[in-house]
Scaffold this motif. Structure first.
Motif, PDB file in Angstrom:
ATOM      1  N   ALA A 145       0.737  -1.431  -0.033  1.00 57.76           N
ATOM      2  CA  ALA A 145      -0.176  -0.069   0.105  1.00 57.76           C
ATOM      3  C   ALA A 145       0.746   1.248  -0.040  1.00 57.76           C
ATOM      4  CB  ALA A 145      -0.932  -0.147   1.264  1.00 57.76           C
ATOM      5  N   MET A 146       2.295   1.138   0.235  1.00 55.97           N
ATOM      6  CA  MET A 146       2.845   2.202   0.364  1.00 55.97           C
ATOM      7  C   MET A 146       3.148   2.994  -0.907  1.00 55.97           C
ATOM      8  SD  MET A 146       7.120   2.301   1.906  1.00 55.97           S
ATOM      9  CE  MET A 146       6.358   1.054   3.424  1.00 55.97           C
ATOM     10  N   ASP A 147       2.849   4.536  -0.726  1.00 60.46           N
ATOM     11  CA  ASP A 147       3.415   5.192  -1.937  1.00 60.46           C
ATOM     12  C   ASP A 147       4.637   5.713  -2.149  1.00 60.46           C
ATOM     13  OD1 ASP A 147       3.668   7.365  -0.072  1.00 60.46           O
ATOM     14  OD2 ASP A 147       1.632   8.423  -0.460  1.00 60.46           O
ATOM     15  N   GLU A 148       4.939   6.382  -3.166  1.00 55.60           N
ATOM     16  CA  GLU A 148       6.364   6.808  -3.401  1.00 55.60           C
ATOM     17  C   GLU A 148       6.938   7.751  -2.266  1.00 55.60           C
ATOM     18  OE1 GLU A 148      10.036   7.972  -5.120  1.00 55.60           O
ATOM     19  OE2 GLU A 148       8.885   6.082  -5.515  1.00 55.60           O
ATOM     20  N   ASP A 149       6.194   8.668  -2.102  1.00 56.56           N
ATOM     21  CA  ASP A 149       6.926   9.622  -0.698  1.00 56.56           C
ATOM     22  C   ASP A 149       7.085   8.731   0.411  1.00 56.56           C
ATOM     23  OD1 ASP A 149       6.137  11.867  -2.601  1.00 56.56           O
ATOM     24  OD2 ASP A 149       4.481  12.483  -1.646  1.00 56.56           O
ATOM     25  N   ARG A 150       6.264   7.958   0.892  1.00 58.84           N
ATOM     26  CA  ARG A 150       6.702   7.315   2.098  1.00 58.84           C
ATOM     27  C   ARG A 150       7.802   6.417   1.807  1.00 58.84           C
ATOM     28  NH1 ARG A 150       3.431   2.849   5.127  1.00 58.84           N
ATOM     29  NH2 ARG A 150       4.802   2.422   6.990  1.00 58.84           N
ATOM     30  N   HIS A 151       7.917   5.822   0.686  1.00 57.21           N
ATOM     31  CA  HIS A 151       8.788   4.845   0.277  1.00 57.21           C
ATOM     32  C   HIS A 151      10.283   5.620   0.030  1.00 57.21           C
ATOM     33  CE1 HIS A 151      11.057   1.458  -2.012  1.00 57.21           C
ATOM     34  NE2 HIS A 151      10.237   0.624  -1.180  1.00 57.21           N
ATOM     35  N   ALA A 152      10.190   6.489  -0.574  1.00 53.90           N
ATOM     36  CA  ALA A 152      11.462   7.476  -0.718  1.00 53.90           C
ATOM     37  C   ALA A 152      12.108   7.842   0.373  1.00 53.90           C
ATOM     38  CB  ALA A 152      11.159   8.665  -1.470  1.00 53.90           C
ATOM     39  N   ALA A 153      11.069   8.235   1.549  1.00 54.29           N
ATOM     40  CA  ALA A 153      11.699   8.667   2.820  1.00 54.29           C
ATOM     41  C   ALA A 153      12.393   7.274   3.819  1.00 54.29           C
ATOM     42  CB  ALA A 153      10.705   9.194   3.679  1.00 54.29           C
ATOM     43  N   MET A 154      11.713   6.247   3.434  1.00 54.01           N
ATOM     44  CA  MET A 154      12.512   4.937   3.885  1.00 54.01           C
ATOM     45  C   MET A 154      13.695   4.620   3.392  1.00 54.01           C
ATOM     46  SD  MET A 154      10.725   1.310   5.020  1.00 54.01           S
ATOM     47  CE  MET A 154       9.844   1.966   6.331  1.00 54.01           C
ATOM     48  N   ARG A 155      13.825   4.681   1.889  1.00 53.10           N
ATOM     49  CA  ARG A 155      14.930   4.564   1.088  1.00 53.10           C
ATOM     50  C   ARG A 155      16.217   5.717   1.853  1.00 53.10           C
ATOM     51  NH1 ARG A 155      11.547   4.720  -3.339  1.00 53.10           N
ATOM     52  NH2 ARG A 155      12.826   6.769  -4.218  1.00 53.10           N
ATOM     53  N   ALA A 156      15.690   6.671   1.965  1.00 53.38           N
ATOM     54  CA  ALA A 156      16.714   7.767   2.571  1.00 53.38           C
ATOM     55  C   ALA A 156      17.261   7.491   3.833  1.00 53.38           C
ATOM     56  CB  ALA A 156      16.040   9.336   2.528  1.00 53.38           C
ATOM     57  N   ARG A 157      16.423   6.857   4.736  1.00 52.99           N
ATOM     58  CA  ARG A 157      17.166   6.639   5.825  1.00 52.99           C
ATOM     59  C   ARG A 157      17.825   5.477   5.618  1.00 52.99           C
ATOM     60  NH1 ARG A 157      11.651   8.668   7.477  1.00 52.99           N
ATOM     61  NH2 ARG A 157      10.722   6.277   7.175  1.00 52.99           N
ATOM     62  N   CYS A 158      17.572   4.386   4.905  1.00 51.33           N
ATOM     63  CA  CYS A 158      18.582   3.210   4.587  1.00 51.33           C
ATOM     64  C   CYS A 158      20.051   3.824   4.160  1.00 51.33           C
ATOM     65  CB  CYS A 158      17.998   2.439   3.454  1.00 51.33           C
ATOM     66  SG  CYS A 158      16.910   1.173   3.810  1.00 51.33           S
ATOM     67  N   HIS A 159      20.024   4.703   3.186  1.00 55.26           N
ATOM     68  CA  HIS A 159      21.120   5.447   2.636  1.00 55.26           C
ATOM     69  C   HIS A 159      21.990   6.176   4.006  1.00 55.26           C
ATOM     70  CE1 HIS A 159      20.588   4.517  -1.481  1.00 55.26           C
ATOM     71  NE2 HIS A 159      19.671   5.050  -1.367  1.00 55.26           N
ATOM     72  N   ALA A 160      21.015   6.696   4.742  1.00 58.36           N
ATOM     73  CA  ALA A 160      21.880   7.526   5.957  1.00 58.36           C
ATOM     74  C   ALA A 160      22.460   6.232   6.806  1.00 58.36           C
ATOM     75  CB  ALA A 160      20.740   8.084   6.794  1.00 58.36           C
ATOM     76  N   VAL A 161      21.877   5.253   7.092  1.00 58.86           N
ATOM     77  CA  VAL A 161      22.429   3.788   7.831  1.00 58.86           C
ATOM     78  C   VAL A 161      23.635   3.517   6.941  1.00 58.86           C
ATOM     79  CG1 VAL A 161      22.314   1.783   8.529  1.00 58.86           C
ATOM     80  CG2 VAL A 161      20.502   3.316   8.977  1.00 58.86           C
ATOM     81  N   ALA A 162      23.466   3.484   5.716  1.00 61.75           N
ATOM     82  CA  ALA A 162      24.637   2.974   4.860  1.00 61.75           C
ATOM     83  C   ALA A 162      26.104   3.844   4.786  1.00 61.75           C
ATOM     84  CB  ALA A 162      24.324   2.681   3.296  1.00 61.75           C
ATOM     85  N   ARG A 163      25.859   5.003   4.940  1.00 70.76           N
ATOM     86  CA  ARG A 163      26.972   5.913   5.026  1.00 70.76           C
ATOM     87  C   ARG A 163      27.779   5.727   6.348  1.00 70.76           C
ATOM     88  NH1 ARG A 163      23.313   9.739   2.289  1.00 70.76           N
ATOM     89  NH2 ARG A 163      22.459  10.503   4.504  1.00 70.76           N
ATOM     90  N   ARG A 164      27.267   5.331   7.326  1.00 75.27           N
ATOM     91  CA  ARG A 164      27.999   4.849   8.543  1.00 75.27           C
ATOM     92  C   ARG A 164      28.620   3.604   8.522  1.00 75.27           C
ATOM     93  NH1 ARG A 164      22.772   5.803  11.555  1.00 75.27           N
ATOM     94  NH2 ARG A 164      23.040   3.651  12.140  1.00 75.27           N
ATOM     95  N   LEU A 165      28.526   2.759   7.480  1.00 72.59           N
ATOM     96  CA  LEU A 165      29.170   1.375   7.464  1.00 72.59           C
ATOM     97  C   LEU A 165      30.536   1.549   6.763  1.00 72.59           C
ATOM     98  CD1 LEU A 165      25.952  -0.359   6.263  1.00 72.59           C
ATOM     99  CD2 LEU A 165      26.651  -0.213   8.720  1.00 72.59           C
ATOM    100  N   THR A 166      31.419   2.109   7.217  1.00 72.00           N
ATOM    101  CA  THR A 166      32.796   2.107   6.537  1.00 72.00           C
ATOM    102  C   THR A 166      33.847   1.613   7.499  1.00 72.00           C
ATOM    103  OG1 THR A 166      32.007   4.109   5.471  1.00 72.00           O
ATOM    104  CG2 THR A 166      34.489   3.827   5.416  1.00 72.00           C
ATOM    105  N   SER A 167      34.508   0.906   7.191  1.00 74.61           N
ATOM    106  CA  SER A 167      35.735   0.158   7.955  1.00 74.61           C
ATOM    107  C   SER A 167      36.604   1.301   8.165  1.00 74.61           C
ATOM    108  CB  SER A 167      36.082  -1.115   7.354  1.00 74.61           C
ATOM    109  OG  SER A 167      34.995  -2.148   7.479  1.00 74.61           O
ATOM    110  N   ASP A 168      37.128   1.385   9.182  1.00 72.85           N
ATOM    111  CA  ASP A 168      38.354   2.195   9.579  1.00 72.85           C
ATOM    112  C   ASP A 168      39.743   1.510   9.685  1.00 72.85           C
ATOM    113  OD1 ASP A 168      38.152   1.364  12.249  1.00 72.85           O
ATOM    114  OD2 ASP A 168      37.204   3.056  12.817  1.00 72.85           O
ATOM    115  N   GLU A 169      40.704   2.199   9.745  1.00 73.76           N
ATOM    116  CA  GLU A 169      42.184   1.511   9.987  1.00 73.76           C
ATOM    117  C   GLU A 169      42.375   0.977  11.148  1.00 73.76           C
ATOM    118  OE1 GLU A 169      45.706   0.420   8.111  1.00 73.76           O
ATOM    119  OE2 GLU A 169      44.004   1.638   7.310  1.00 73.76           O
TER     120      GLU A 169
END
Length: 382
Positions: free
Chosen positions: A342-366
């Motif tokens: 039932a989800m529309d594009e606006d709500r799905h886009a907001a959830m996708r954006a939150r996924c990308h925000a999490v992904a930006r934290r997934l970086t291995s450091d030295e």
């Protein structure tokens, strides 16, 4: 400065693609091979099916991507002395990514019977000791665990856990175990194209994993029996358990009108991203994961996950970047699937954006890479 030599014993190394263990091993070796002299001992065939892998040579050392690799034929796995092969490398330490592998069992037995000191051993069980994994073929696993602990096969072993969940599982299975906690080395997200618009009334679900009892595809298909029209499930992954797949196919044939499920088989690692891009949600009702690379990939691709509460990714629910549900209430899964449809594009886009925000934290450091070097070489922590 001379680099330490570390022998890595594993059932699966590239070009094998089965499961997250290959991903974890590839990422780790890629991050540390310029600091440690790695000697990988593996198979030239699939350990589960026996099917040959596409390799250039067997039973001799070759150099690939800066790493020495020995791929053993089926005959060599049985007849070749693993202990002697490791000794010939001059390795000062040994690492293996499975407790139940026949290669590991062979290695442990030799360590127990040897009258001479053998190199220190690190075992990363890759989720094999969590409750969900131990529930699959439990008799064989519990007999081996009992034998290994009672006879001292696991004495002086160092364990590597990827999460607090896995560390607790190791200590439950092997009381008194020495466990080092090191998260997985992550890989960068490839450049992804623009995904399509979410269509209200249509839910494109993706199950991308091995077809095995632990991954719980059958549970998902049972939930689809009560899903709304417009639900479409794409299944991608190797069939590890044919009996499980036969059960799944029977459920697929009984799905109601307007609810579809199709199986595409196994795909190459480079091709998985287009499936995430084409889906509205990634679904994995797993019985347990010590990491869950498929979940990580879904997050990186901006494909909101619908997952069980038995993974290290439960925080996705708190951050509204996915759905995290218990397995003892199938109605909540059906309701979540209906919500996705039932989800529309606006709500799905907001959830996708939150996924990308999490992904930006997934970086291995030295610091994490240093931790792996110290673990594998036995270097004391500063």
């Amino acid at each position: 400065m001379k680099r330490a030599i570390v022998a890595i014993v594993t059932d699966y190394a590239p070009p094998a693609t089965r499961g997250g263990a290959v991903r974890a091993l590839t990422a780790m070796t890629g991050a540390i091979h310029d600091r440690v002299d790695l000697r990988v001992i593996t198979r030239d065939h699939d350990a589960l099916t026996g099917a040959p892998l596409e390799v250039d040579s067997s039973d001799r050392w070759v150099r690939e991507n800066g790493i020495q690799i020995l791929r053993l034929s089926r005959k060599a796995v049985i007849l070749r002395s693993l202990h002697r092969t490791i000794a010939e490398t001059g390795a000062s330490n040994i690492f293996t990514n499975s407790l139940f592998s026949r290669l590991t069992q062979k290695l442990l037995a030799r360590r127990c019977l040897s009258s001479t000191a053998l190199p220190p051993l690190v075992i990363a069980p890759e989720g094999e000791l969590d409750a969900g994994a131990l529930a699959v073929k439990p008799l064989r696993k519990h007999v081996w665990l009992s034998l290994a602990t009672r006879t001292g096969l696991l004495r002086n072993v160092t364990w590597k856990a990827a999460s607090e969940i896995e560390r607790a599982a190791i200590r439950r299975a092997v009381p008194g175990a020495t466990v080092t906690l090191l998260p997985y080395v992550t890989r960068p997200t490839p450049a992804l194209g623009q995904r399509g618009t979410k269509v209200t009334g249509n839910g494109r679900l993706l199950f991308l994993s091995r077809i095995a009892p632990k991954k719980n595809l059958r549970f998902l298909l049972q939930c689809l029996r009560n899903a709304p029209q417009g639900t479409e499930l794409t299944i991608v992954g190797p069939i590890d358990d044919t009996a499980e797949w036969e059960s799944c196919k029977r459920i697929i044939r009984s799905l109601p009108p307007g609810v579809q499920a199709r199986y595409l088989g196994e795909v190459a690692p480079a091709d998985v991203w287009r499936h995430y891009q084409a889906a509205d949600a990634f679904v994995l009702p797993t019985l347990g994961e010590n990491h869950g690379y498929a979940i990580e990939d879904a997050v990186r691709a901006g494909c909101p996950p619908l997952i069980s509460d038995r993974t290290p990714w439960s925080f996705l629910g708190d951050e509204a970047a996915g759905f995290v549900l218990p397995l003892d209430d199938s109605a909540t899964w059906t309701a979540a699937i209906a919500d996705i449809v039932a989800m529309d594009e606006d709500r799905h886009a907001a959830m996708r954006a939150r996924c990308h925000a999490v992904a930006r934290r997934l970086t291995s450091d030295e610091k994490l890479v240093d931790g792996y070097v110290r673990l594998l070489t036995g270097t004391p922590t500063d």
